[in-house]
Scaffold this motif. Structure first.
Motif, PDB file in Angstrom:
ATOM      1  N   MET A  32       0.720  -1.107  -0.036  1.00  0.00           N
ATOM      2  CA  MET A  32       0.103  -0.114   0.115  1.00  0.00           C
ATOM      3  C   MET A  32       0.839   1.319   0.095  1.00  0.00           C
ATOM      4  O   MET A  32       1.864   1.429   0.638  1.00  0.00           O
ATOM      5  N   SER A  33       0.469   2.302  -0.729  1.00  0.00           N
ATOM      6  CA  SER A  33       1.288   3.355  -1.091  1.00  0.00           C
ATOM      7  C   SER A  33       1.363   4.254   0.307  1.00  0.00           C
ATOM      8  O   SER A  33       2.697   4.811   0.338  1.00  0.00           O
ATOM      9  N   ASN A  34       0.789   4.233   1.249  1.00  0.00           N
ATOM     10  CA  ASN A  34       0.893   5.000   2.447  1.00  0.00           C
ATOM     11  C   ASN A  34       1.316   3.940   3.629  1.00  0.00           C
ATOM     12  O   ASN A  34       1.574   4.654   4.844  1.00  0.00           O
ATOM     13  N   GLY A  35       1.735   2.969   3.428  1.00  0.00           N
ATOM     14  CA  GLY A  35       2.666   2.134   4.333  1.00  0.00           C
ATOM     15  C   GLY A  35       1.507   1.579   5.313  1.00  0.00           C
ATOM     16  O   GLY A  35       0.251   1.535   5.061  1.00  0.00           O
ATOM     17  N   SER A  36       1.951   1.213   6.678  1.00  0.00           N
ATOM     18  CA  SER A  36       1.243   0.828   7.646  1.00  0.00           C
ATOM     19  C   SER A  36       0.873   1.906   8.759  1.00  0.00           C
ATOM     20  O   SER A  36       1.556   2.969   8.741  1.00  0.00           O
ATOM     21  N   LEU A  76      -2.907  -1.575   6.557  1.00  0.00           N
ATOM     22  CA  LEU A  76      -2.180  -0.747   5.752  1.00  0.00           C
ATOM     23  C   LEU A  76      -3.003   0.233   5.006  1.00  0.00           C
ATOM     24  O   LEU A  76      -4.220   0.124   5.022  1.00  0.00           O
ATOM     25  N   LEU A  77      -2.334   1.279   4.528  1.00  0.00           N
ATOM     26  CA  LEU A  77      -3.096   2.632   4.255  1.00  0.00           C
ATOM     27  C   LEU A  77      -2.921   2.549   2.644  1.00  0.00           C
ATOM     28  O   LEU A  77      -1.797   2.989   2.225  1.00  0.00           O
ATOM     29  N   ASP A  78      -4.037   2.803   1.727  1.00  0.00           N
ATOM     30  CA  ASP A  78      -3.745   2.942   0.491  1.00  0.00           C
ATOM     31  C   ASP A  78      -3.701   4.489   0.202  1.00  0.00           C
ATOM     32  O   ASP A  78      -3.417   5.462   1.070  1.00  0.00           O
ATOM     33  N   SER A  79      -3.645   5.011  -1.153  1.00  0.00           N
ATOM     34  CA  SER A  79      -3.349   6.099  -1.576  1.00  0.00           C
ATOM     35  C   SER A  79      -4.370   7.196  -1.062  1.00  0.00           C
ATOM     36  O   SER A  79      -4.230   8.581  -0.864  1.00  0.00           O
ATOM     37  N   ASN A  80      -5.439   6.730  -0.692  1.00  0.00           N
ATOM     38  CA  ASN A  80      -6.649   7.696  -0.107  1.00  0.00           C
ATOM     39  C   ASN A  80      -6.980   7.343   1.486  1.00  0.00           C
ATOM     40  O   ASN A  80      -7.952   7.910   1.994  1.00  0.00           O
ATOM     41  N   MET A  81      -5.949   6.804   1.967  1.00  0.00           N
ATOM     42  CA  MET A  81      -5.746   6.568   3.499  1.00  0.00           C
ATOM     43  C   MET A  81      -6.903   5.767   4.021  1.00  0.00           C
ATOM     44  O   MET A  81      -7.338   5.779   5.155  1.00  0.00           O
ATOM     45  N   VAL A  82      -7.519   4.908   3.037  1.00  0.00           N
ATOM     46  CA  VAL A  82      -8.371   4.127   3.472  1.00  0.00           C
ATOM     47  C   VAL A  82      -7.588   2.617   4.202  1.00  0.00           C
ATOM     48  O   VAL A  82      -6.608   2.313   3.427  1.00  0.00           O
ATOM     49  N   ALA A  83      -7.921   2.232   5.341  1.00  0.00           N
ATOM     50  CA  ALA A  83      -7.114   1.231   5.979  1.00  0.00           C
ATOM     51  C   ALA A  83      -7.810  -0.175   5.419  1.00  0.00           C
ATOM     52  O   ALA A  83      -8.823  -0.521   5.259  1.00  0.00           O
ATOM     53  N   HIS A  84      -6.776  -1.063   5.301  1.00  0.00           N
ATOM     54  CA  HIS A  84      -6.965  -2.726   5.006  1.00  0.00           C
ATOM     55  C   HIS A  84      -5.985  -3.354   5.911  1.00  0.00           C
ATOM     56  O   HIS A  84      -5.073  -2.835   6.099  1.00  0.00           O
ATOM     57  N   VAL A  85      -6.841  -4.375   6.320  1.00  0.00           N
ATOM     58  CA  VAL A  85      -6.258  -5.313   7.316  1.00  0.00           C
ATOM     59  C   VAL A  85      -5.496  -6.391   6.416  1.00  0.00           C
ATOM     60  O   VAL A  85      -5.870  -7.042   5.457  1.00  0.00           O
ATOM     61  N   ASP A  86      -4.200  -6.545   6.824  1.00  0.00           N
ATOM     62  CA  ASP A  86      -3.276  -7.564   6.169  1.00  0.00           C
ATOM     63  C   ASP A  86      -2.502  -8.270   6.937  1.00  0.00           C
ATOM     64  O   ASP A  86      -2.879  -8.380   8.127  1.00  0.00           O
ATOM     65  N   ASP A  87      -1.606  -8.890   6.432  1.00  0.00           N
ATOM     66  CA  ASP A  87      -0.775  -9.996   7.104  1.00  0.00           C
ATOM     67  C   ASP A  87      -1.210 -11.081   7.615  1.00  0.00           C
ATOM     68  O   ASP A  87      -1.379 -11.557   9.010  1.00  0.00           O
ATOM     69  N   PHE A  88      -1.850 -11.866   6.772  1.00  0.00           N
ATOM     70  CA  PHE A  88      -2.564 -13.163   7.255  1.00  0.00           C
ATOM     71  C   PHE A  88      -1.808 -14.238   7.464  1.00  0.00           C
ATOM     72  O   PHE A  88      -2.121 -15.208   7.917  1.00  0.00           O
TER      73      PHE A  88
END
Length: 227
Positions: A1-5, A61-73
């Motif tokens: 993701m472009s804005n990291g964690s 993790l944060l995308d380019s719009n600062m939307v959060a995604h849960v990762d690292d499964f």
């Protein structure tokens, strides 16, 4: 993701002077709401595989719009249905959670669960609003992060909030905008209380995901009124 964690925003590398990372209160609430939706989806999904996501700041993790995604499964707990009972997958037997985020019942060898994720999420709320990792020092002797916040709410909430958020509040106060200041402080208190209610010792005492979402929407609407 472009804005990291989320972790990289809450705890930026002090040696990295290229970019100053800053999350205001609105952004933090929006991120916590995104994660709450993911948690609720997993809790409510009727799958043969029951996934437990163990939320923590490095997994958000944060995308380019600062939307959060849960990762690292890789750290997910998967309970595999086997007839009338569930058995742990190999990964869930080996790894029961990260220190500071793991629910206390995991230490007693209990099966991982959505209630355990709610505990981790409560710790994530406290981390996001205080700017302190759950394993950071500086607490009163014998106090957990949750107990430290509970005590702080009895004293002065700005003393336990992230320094960036406290600075914003001081600017509001200096500008003479007392109404906006009070509303932001009330939102901080509500967030801390939500983090505490999600991280209760007893699993049955923790706030359900739907109620978490409802409370965060209330906080978000209150903040939107003072943008």
């Amino acid at each position: 993701m472009s804005n990291g964690s989320l972790e990289s925003w809450l705890h930026p590398d002090t040696d990295d002077q290229v970019e100053h990372k800053y999350l205001n209160l609105h952004q933090r609430v929006a991120i916590l709401l995104d994660v709450a939706y993911a948690l609720d989806y997993i809790a409510m999904a009727q799958h043969p595989l029951h996934i437990v996501i163990h939320p923590k700041s490095s997994n958000v993790l944060l995308d380019s719009n600062m939307v959060a995604h849960v990762d690292d499964f890789g750290l997910a707990r998967i309970l595999v249905e086997d007839g009338s009972f569930y058995k742990h997958s190999t990964s869930s037997m080996v790894l029961r959670g990260t220190i500071g985020y793991a629910a206390p019942e995991y230490g007693a060898g209990n099966m991982v669960s959505t209630n355990g994720d709610i505990y981790s999420y409560g710790i994530l709320i406290l981390e996001t609003v205080s700017g302190k990792r759950p394993t950071d020092g500086g607490l009163r002797q014998g106090f957990s992060r949750r107990e430290y916040v509970e005590q702080g709410l009895l004293d002065k909430v700005t003393d336990i909030a992230d320094m960036q958020l406290s600075s914003d509040l001081e600017n509001e106060l200096r500008s003479g905008n007392d109404s906006s200041y009070k509303r932001r402080v009330d939102c901080l208190v509500s967030l801390f209380r939500l983090g505490i209610s999600c991280s209760q010792e007893l699993p049955s005492s923790r706030t359900p995901t739907r109620d978490i979402i409802k409370e965060l929407h209330t906080i978000k609407e209150s903040l939107n009124g003072i943008m």
